[in-house]
Design a protein around this motif. Structure first.
Motif, short mmCIF file in Angstrom:
data_model
loop_
_atom_site.label_atom_id
_atom_site.label_comp_id
_atom_site.label_asym_id
_atom_site.label_seq_id
_atom_site.Cartn_x
_atom_site.Cartn_y
_atom_site.Cartn_z
N ARG A 77 -0.23 10.05 9.87
CA ARG A 77 -0.57 8.81 9.17
C ARG A 77 0.56 8.48 8.22
O ARG A 77 1.22 9.36 7.68
CB ARG A 77 -1.86 8.98 8.36
N VAL A 78 0.73 7.17 7.99
CA VAL A 78 1.75 6.73 7.04
C VAL A 78 1.30 5.41 6.43
O VAL A 78 0.65 4.60 7.09
CB VAL A 78 3.14 6.59 7.72
N LEU A 79 1.63 5.22 5.15
CA LEU A 79 1.38 3.95 4.48
C LEU A 79 2.64 3.12 4.62
O LEU A 79 3.70 3.48 4.09
CB LEU A 79 1.04 4.18 3.01
N VAL A 80 2.54 2.02 5.35
CA VAL A 80 3.70 1.16 5.61
C VAL A 80 3.66 -0.02 4.63
O VAL A 80 2.69 -0.78 4.61
CB VAL A 80 3.68 0.64 7.06
N PRO A 81 4.71 -0.18 3.83
CA PRO A 81 4.73 -1.29 2.89
C PRO A 81 4.99 -2.63 3.59
O PRO A 81 5.68 -2.69 4.60
CB PRO A 81 5.88 -0.94 1.94
N THR A 82 4.41 -3.68 3.02
CA THR A 82 4.68 -5.03 3.52
C THR A 82 5.59 -5.79 2.56
O THR A 82 6.05 -6.88 2.90
CB THR A 82 3.37 -5.83 3.67
N GLY A 83 5.80 -5.24 1.37
CA GLY A 83 6.62 -5.92 0.37
C GLY A 83 5.92 -7.09 -0.28
O GLY A 83 6.55 -7.89 -0.97
N LEU A 84 4.61 -7.19 -0.08
CA LEU A 84 3.85 -8.34 -0.58
C LEU A 84 2.74 -7.91 -1.53
O LEU A 84 2.24 -6.79 -1.47
CB LEU A 84 3.21 -9.10 0.59
N LEU A 138 0.49 -4.59 -1.12
CA LEU A 138 -0.22 -4.62 0.16
C LEU A 138 0.47 -3.66 1.11
O LEU A 138 1.62 -3.88 1.51
CB LEU A 138 -0.20 -6.05 0.72
N GLY A 139 -0.22 -2.58 1.44
CA GLY A 139 0.29 -1.60 2.39
C GLY A 139 -0.68 -1.45 3.54
O GLY A 139 -1.87 -1.77 3.41
N VAL A 140 -0.19 -0.97 4.66
CA VAL A 140 -1.02 -0.79 5.86
C VAL A 140 -0.95 0.68 6.26
O VAL A 140 0.13 1.22 6.47
CB VAL A 140 -0.51 -1.68 7.02
N ILE A 141 -2.12 1.31 6.35
CA ILE A 141 -2.19 2.71 6.79
C ILE A 141 -2.21 2.72 8.31
O ILE A 141 -3.14 2.20 8.92
CB ILE A 141 -3.45 3.41 6.26
N LEU A 142 -1.17 3.29 8.91
CA LEU A 142 -1.12 3.42 10.36
C LEU A 142 -1.38 4.87 10.75
O LEU A 142 -0.99 5.79 10.03
CB LEU A 142 0.26 3.02 10.90
N ALA A 144 -6.98 -15.62 15.07
CA ALA A 144 -7.84 -15.34 13.93
C ALA A 144 -7.10 -14.54 12.86
O ALA A 144 -7.41 -14.63 11.68
CB ALA A 144 -9.08 -14.57 14.38
N GLY A 145 -6.12 -13.74 13.29
CA GLY A 145 -5.40 -12.88 12.37
C GLY A 145 -3.95 -13.30 12.22
O GLY A 145 -3.30 -13.71 13.19
N ALA A 146 -3.46 -13.21 11.00
CA ALA A 146 -2.05 -13.47 10.71
C ALA A 146 -1.30 -12.15 10.75
O ALA A 146 -1.74 -11.16 10.16
CB ALA A 146 -1.90 -14.13 9.34
N ASP A 147 -0.19 -12.11 11.45
CA ASP A 147 0.57 -10.87 11.60
C ASP A 147 1.24 -10.46 10.30
O ASP A 147 1.82 -11.29 9.59
CB ASP A 147 1.64 -11.03 12.68
N LEU A 148 1.15 -9.16 10.01
CA LEU A 148 1.83 -8.55 8.87
C LEU A 148 3.01 -7.74 9.39
O LEU A 148 2.91 -7.09 10.44
CB LEU A 148 0.89 -7.60 8.12
N ARG A 149 4.10 -7.75 8.65
CA ARG A 149 5.31 -7.04 9.06
C ARG A 149 5.62 -5.88 8.12
O ARG A 149 5.34 -5.94 6.93
CB ARG A 149 6.49 -8.00 9.08
N ALA A 150 6.23 -4.85 8.70
CA ALA A 150 6.74 -3.74 7.91
C ALA A 150 7.94 -4.25 7.12
O ALA A 150 8.90 -4.75 7.70
CB ALA A 150 7.15 -2.59 8.81
N ASN A 151 7.87 -4.16 5.81
CA ASN A 151 8.98 -4.55 4.95
C ASN A 151 9.38 -3.29 4.20
O ASN A 151 8.82 -2.98 3.14
CB ASN A 151 8.56 -5.68 4.01
#
Length: 155
Positions: free
Chosen positions: A52-59, A100-104, A28-35
């Protein structure tokens, strides 16, 4: 009809990393990568316990009107390392065009290293319905009534 999410890479992004992808036919989900930016790629990002950290995807993405993208944790990272998303699911609206960033967040007891190219989250494309809101004098009765958290049992 299958929606298409249009994607562009940031100028600094590593074009060798794959675009978001479904790892199995039933995913159901498409994987996002740390870029990670070039200056951070060798050492990665270290996430301290409870940090916590905001991880960029480069997208950057363009989501079709009538859809949203939900950013969700990867179950393996959560189980093995305590890595999750504090705002899960994160919602990306169809009119957003920024990075597009992901908060981990690290809920584990040990520091966690995010390496360049790691799969860090998954994105789910979902339809959106915008409701209307109407102020009324009262609400219809139900068997549950106002029973809230835990009111239907704990087992």
């Amino acid at each position: 009809m299958r929606p298409v999410v249009r994607v562009i890479r940031e100028d600094w992004a590593d074009a060798a990393l794959p675009l978001p992808s479904y790892e199995t036919a039933g995913a159901a989900g498409a994987d996002l990568r740390a870029n990670l930016p070039p200056e951070s790629r060798a050492e990665g990002l270290v996430l301290a316990p409870l940090g916590r950290v905001l991880v960029p995807t480069g997208l950057r993405i363009e989501i079709p009107e009538g859809f949203e993208v939900q950013i969700r944790p990867r179950s393996g990272l959560a189980l093995k390392h305590g890595i999750s998303l504090p705002n899960s699911p994160g919602t990306i609206d169809s009119d957003y065009r920024g990075p597009l960033g992901v908060i981990l967040v690290n809920l584990g007891a040990e520091p966690f290293r995010v390496a360049h190219g790691d799969r860090i989250a998954q994105m789910v494309v979902a339809p959106v319905v915008q409701a209307g809101f109407e102020l009324v004098e009262g609400l219809g009765a139900t068997a549950r009534g106002a029973g809230g958290f835990g009111s239907t049992g704990t087992a």
